[in-house]
Design a protein around this motif. Structure first.
Motif, PDB file in Angstrom:
ATOM      1  N   ILE A  34       0.837  -1.199   0.000  1.00  0.00           N
ATOM      2  CA  ILE A  34       0.000   0.000   0.000  1.00  0.00           C
ATOM      3  C   ILE A  34       0.875   1.253   0.000  1.00  0.00           C
ATOM      4  CG2 ILE A  34      -1.669   1.362   1.333  1.00  0.00           C
ATOM      5  CD1 ILE A  34      -2.893  -1.354   2.254  1.00  0.00           C
ATOM      6  N   GLN A  35       1.912   1.274   0.837  1.00  0.00           N
ATOM      7  CA  GLN A  35       2.795   2.446   0.877  1.00  0.00           C
ATOM      8  C   GLN A  35       3.466   2.691  -0.470  1.00  0.00           C
ATOM      9  OE1 GLN A  35       5.509   2.862   4.187  1.00  0.00           O
ATOM     10  NE2 GLN A  35       4.070   1.858   5.564  1.00  0.00           N
ATOM     11  N   THR A  36       3.894   1.627  -1.122  1.00  0.00           N
ATOM     12  CA  THR A  36       4.510   1.751  -2.448  1.00  0.00           C
ATOM     13  C   THR A  36       3.491   2.295  -3.447  1.00  0.00           C
ATOM     14  OG1 THR A  36       6.068  -0.035  -2.010  1.00  0.00           O
ATOM     15  CG2 THR A  36       5.636   0.481  -4.332  1.00  0.00           C
ATOM     16  N   TYR A  37       2.277   1.780  -3.400  1.00  0.00           N
ATOM     17  CA  TYR A  37       1.218   2.248  -4.301  1.00  0.00           C
ATOM     18  C   TYR A  37       0.949   3.740  -4.087  1.00  0.00           C
ATOM     19  CZ  TYR A  37      -3.278   2.784  -6.585  1.00  0.00           C
ATOM     20  OH  TYR A  37      -4.301   3.237  -7.381  1.00  0.00           O
ATOM     21  N   LEU A  38       0.823   4.133  -2.830  1.00  0.00           N
ATOM     22  CA  LEU A  38       0.552   5.542  -2.520  1.00  0.00           C
ATOM     23  C   LEU A  38       1.683   6.442  -3.023  1.00  0.00           C
ATOM     24  CD1 LEU A  38      -0.852   5.144   1.117  1.00  0.00           C
ATOM     25  CD2 LEU A  38      -2.181   5.580  -0.973  1.00  0.00           C
ATOM     26  N   LYS A  39       2.911   6.029  -2.775  1.00  0.00           N
ATOM     27  CA  LYS A  39       4.066   6.830  -3.199  1.00  0.00           C
ATOM     28  C   LYS A  39       4.142   6.906  -4.721  1.00  0.00           C
ATOM     29  CE  LYS A  39       9.012   7.381  -2.542  1.00  0.00           C
ATOM     30  NZ  LYS A  39      10.225   6.887  -1.912  1.00  0.00           N
ATOM     31  N   THR A  40       3.987   5.774  -5.382  1.00  0.00           N
ATOM     32  CA  THR A  40       4.061   5.719  -6.841  1.00  0.00           C
ATOM     33  C   THR A  40       2.995   6.593  -7.489  1.00  0.00           C
ATOM     34  OG1 THR A  40       4.959   3.481  -6.765  1.00  0.00           O
ATOM     35  CG2 THR A  40       3.936   4.158  -8.840  1.00  0.00           C
ATOM     36  N   ASN A  41       1.809   6.653  -6.873  1.00  0.00           N
ATOM     37  CA  ASN A  41       0.686   7.397  -7.436  1.00  0.00           C
ATOM     38  C   ASN A  41       0.518   8.783  -6.811  1.00  0.00           C
ATOM     39  OD1 ASN A  41      -0.736   5.468  -9.409  1.00  0.00           O
ATOM     40  ND2 ASN A  41      -0.253   4.202  -7.628  1.00  0.00           N
ATOM     41  N   SER A  78     -12.209  -1.669  -6.116  1.00  0.00           N
ATOM     42  CA  SER A  78     -11.237  -2.137  -7.099  1.00  0.00           C
ATOM     43  C   SER A  78     -10.012  -2.711  -6.405  1.00  0.00           C
ATOM     44  CB  SER A  78     -10.829  -0.991  -8.039  1.00  0.00           C
ATOM     45  OG  SER A  78     -10.267   0.075  -7.299  1.00  0.00           O
ATOM     46  N   ARG A  79      -9.194  -3.355  -7.202  1.00  0.00           N
ATOM     47  CA  ARG A  79      -7.906  -3.847  -6.729  1.00  0.00           C
ATOM     48  C   ARG A  79      -6.856  -2.776  -7.025  1.00  0.00           C
ATOM     49  NH1 ARG A  79     -10.666  -7.426  -9.606  1.00  0.00           N
ATOM     50  NH2 ARG A  79     -11.379  -9.330  -8.610  1.00  0.00           N
ATOM     51  N   LEU A  80      -5.653  -2.945  -6.494  1.00  0.00           N
ATOM     52  CA  LEU A  80      -4.598  -1.961  -6.733  1.00  0.00           C
ATOM     53  C   LEU A  80      -4.213  -1.853  -8.207  1.00  0.00           C
ATOM     54  CD1 LEU A  80      -2.132  -2.337  -3.706  1.00  0.00           C
ATOM     55  CD2 LEU A  80      -3.961  -0.675  -4.038  1.00  0.00           C
ATOM     56  N   ASP A  81      -4.495  -2.889  -8.985  1.00  0.00           N
ATOM     57  CA  ASP A  81      -4.192  -2.816 -10.418  1.00  0.00           C
ATOM     58  C   ASP A  81      -5.252  -2.032 -11.186  1.00  0.00           C
ATOM     59  OD1 ASP A  81      -6.376  -4.542 -10.684  1.00  0.00           O
ATOM     60  OD2 ASP A  81      -5.181  -6.231 -11.405  1.00  0.00           O
ATOM     61  N   GLY A  82      -6.269  -1.538 -10.467  1.00  0.00           N
ATOM     62  CA  GLY A  82      -7.312  -0.731 -11.090  1.00  0.00           C
ATOM     63  C   GLY A  82      -8.517  -1.512 -11.562  1.00  0.00           C
ATOM     64  N   SER A  83      -8.456  -2.835 -11.538  1.00  0.00           N
ATOM     65  CA  SER A  83      -9.599  -3.625 -11.998  1.00  0.00           C
ATOM     66  C   SER A  83     -10.746  -3.532 -10.988  1.00  0.00           C
ATOM     67  CB  SER A  83      -9.197  -5.077 -12.241  1.00  0.00           C
ATOM     68  OG  SER A  83      -8.715  -5.671 -11.050  1.00  0.00           O
ATOM     69  N   VAL A  84     -11.907  -3.169 -11.476  1.00  0.00           N
ATOM     70  CA  VAL A  84     -13.098  -2.995 -10.645  1.00  0.00           C
ATOM     71  C   VAL A  84     -13.749  -4.353 -10.408  1.00  0.00           C
ATOM     72  CG1 VAL A  84     -15.411  -1.961 -10.556  1.00  0.00           C
ATOM     73  CG2 VAL A  84     -13.488  -0.648 -11.454  1.00  0.00           C
ATOM     74  N   PHE A  85     -14.042  -4.668  -9.145  1.00  0.00           N
ATOM     75  CA  PHE A  85     -14.721  -5.919  -8.833  1.00  0.00           C
ATOM     76  C   PHE A  85     -16.164  -5.690  -8.391  1.00  0.00           C
ATOM     77  CE2 PHE A  85     -12.412  -4.730  -4.975  1.00  0.00           C
ATOM     78  CZ  PHE A  85     -13.432  -4.723  -4.026  1.00  0.00           C
ATOM     79  N   ASP A  86     -16.513  -4.442  -8.022  1.00  0.00           N
ATOM     80  CA  ASP A  86     -17.883  -4.153  -7.594  1.00  0.00           C
ATOM     81  C   ASP A  86     -18.119  -2.654  -7.641  1.00  0.00           C
ATOM     82  OD1 ASP A  86     -20.459  -4.551  -6.607  1.00  0.00           O
ATOM     83  OD2 ASP A  86     -19.819  -4.826  -4.535  1.00  0.00           O
ATOM     84  N   MET A 140      -9.385  -1.366  -2.729  1.00  0.00           N
ATOM     85  CA  MET A 140      -9.563   0.086  -2.726  1.00  0.00           C
ATOM     86  C   MET A 140     -11.049   0.362  -2.922  1.00  0.00           C
ATOM     87  SD  MET A 140      -6.544   1.821  -5.030  1.00  0.00           S
ATOM     88  CE  MET A 140      -7.247   1.224  -6.549  1.00  0.00           C
ATOM     89  N   PHE A 141     -11.542   1.330  -2.177  1.00  0.00           N
ATOM     90  CA  PHE A 141     -12.930   1.753  -2.363  1.00  0.00           C
ATOM     91  C   PHE A 141     -12.985   3.262  -2.471  1.00  0.00           C
ATOM     92  CE2 PHE A 141     -13.928  -2.419  -0.650  1.00  0.00           C
ATOM     93  CZ  PHE A 141     -15.100  -2.754  -1.305  1.00  0.00           C
ATOM     94  N   ASP A 142     -13.722   3.743  -3.467  1.00  0.00           N
ATOM     95  CA  ASP A 142     -14.087   5.141  -3.579  1.00  0.00           C
ATOM     96  C   ASP A 142     -15.537   5.205  -3.122  1.00  0.00           C
ATOM     97  OD1 ASP A 142     -11.783   6.523  -4.880  1.00  0.00           O
ATOM     98  OD2 ASP A 142     -12.126   4.974  -6.377  1.00  0.00           O
ATOM     99  N   ILE A 143     -15.794   5.982  -2.069  1.00  0.00           N
ATOM    100  CA  ILE A 143     -17.119   5.979  -1.433  1.00  0.00           C
ATOM    101  C   ILE A 143     -17.629   7.399  -1.300  1.00  0.00           C
ATOM    102  CG2 ILE A 143     -18.408   5.348   0.646  1.00  0.00           C
ATOM    103  CD1 ILE A 143     -16.064   3.325   1.193  1.00  0.00           C
TER     104      ILE A 143
END
Length: 149
Positions: A34-41, A78-86, A140-143
């Motif tokens: 998660i920390q790597t994802y946050l930093k990268t993005n 979604s997952r960290l790769d951006g694929s939406v699951f719901d 990941m959730f956008d709410i």
């Protein structure tokens, strides 16, 4: 007697070869990911003591839902790769019946608020997964909180 001994040996081998789930090790891996994802993005997020990371986009009203609230939300999972699951618009959810990451994150905003959650697997579906979500998946959730009672 020999067949009991053979059964004992087979069970011992089978049980010793099982890989044990180490929640602390998984939490450390999830946290680093998660920390790597946050930093990268280039995302600034706050870490809750539970291990949940969140970014409040809009705080919303001053009154917050509680553990026993039924919330009305729009969300995309979604997952960290951006694929939406719901995803769902105008969903009514009993917070007490959602994954822990949702239970911890949603009460951080009020009506009209928007939040992005980064949920380690232990606060999601853990080491078992659920449906199309594999074991040990960071979510990941956008709410957007439309309301609650």
């Amino acid at each position: 007697m020999k067949k009991y001994f053979l059964l004992f040996v087979i069970l011992t081998i089978a049980l010793s070869s099982c890989k044990k789930y180490d929640v602390n090790k998984q939490n450390a891996q999830d946290d680093a990911t998660i920390q790597t994802y946050l930093k990268t993005n280039n995302i600034t997020a706050v870490k809750d003591p539970s291990g949940l990371y969140y970014q409040i986009i809009t705080p919303g009203g001053n009154t917050r839902p509680g553990a026993s609230s039924v919330v009305n939300v729009n969300y995309v999972g979604s997952r960290l790769d951006g694929s939406v699951f719901d995803q769902n618009l105008n969903a009514l959810l009993a917070l007490s019946q959602t994954i822990q990451g949702f239970q911890i994150g949603v009460p951080k905003i009020g009506t009209g608020g928007e939040i992005k959650l980064f949920i380690p697997s232990s606060l999601g579906y853990g080491n078992t997964g659920s449906g199309i979500i594999k074991a040990n998946t960071i979510l990941m959730f956008d709410i957007k909180l439309l309301g609650f009672n």
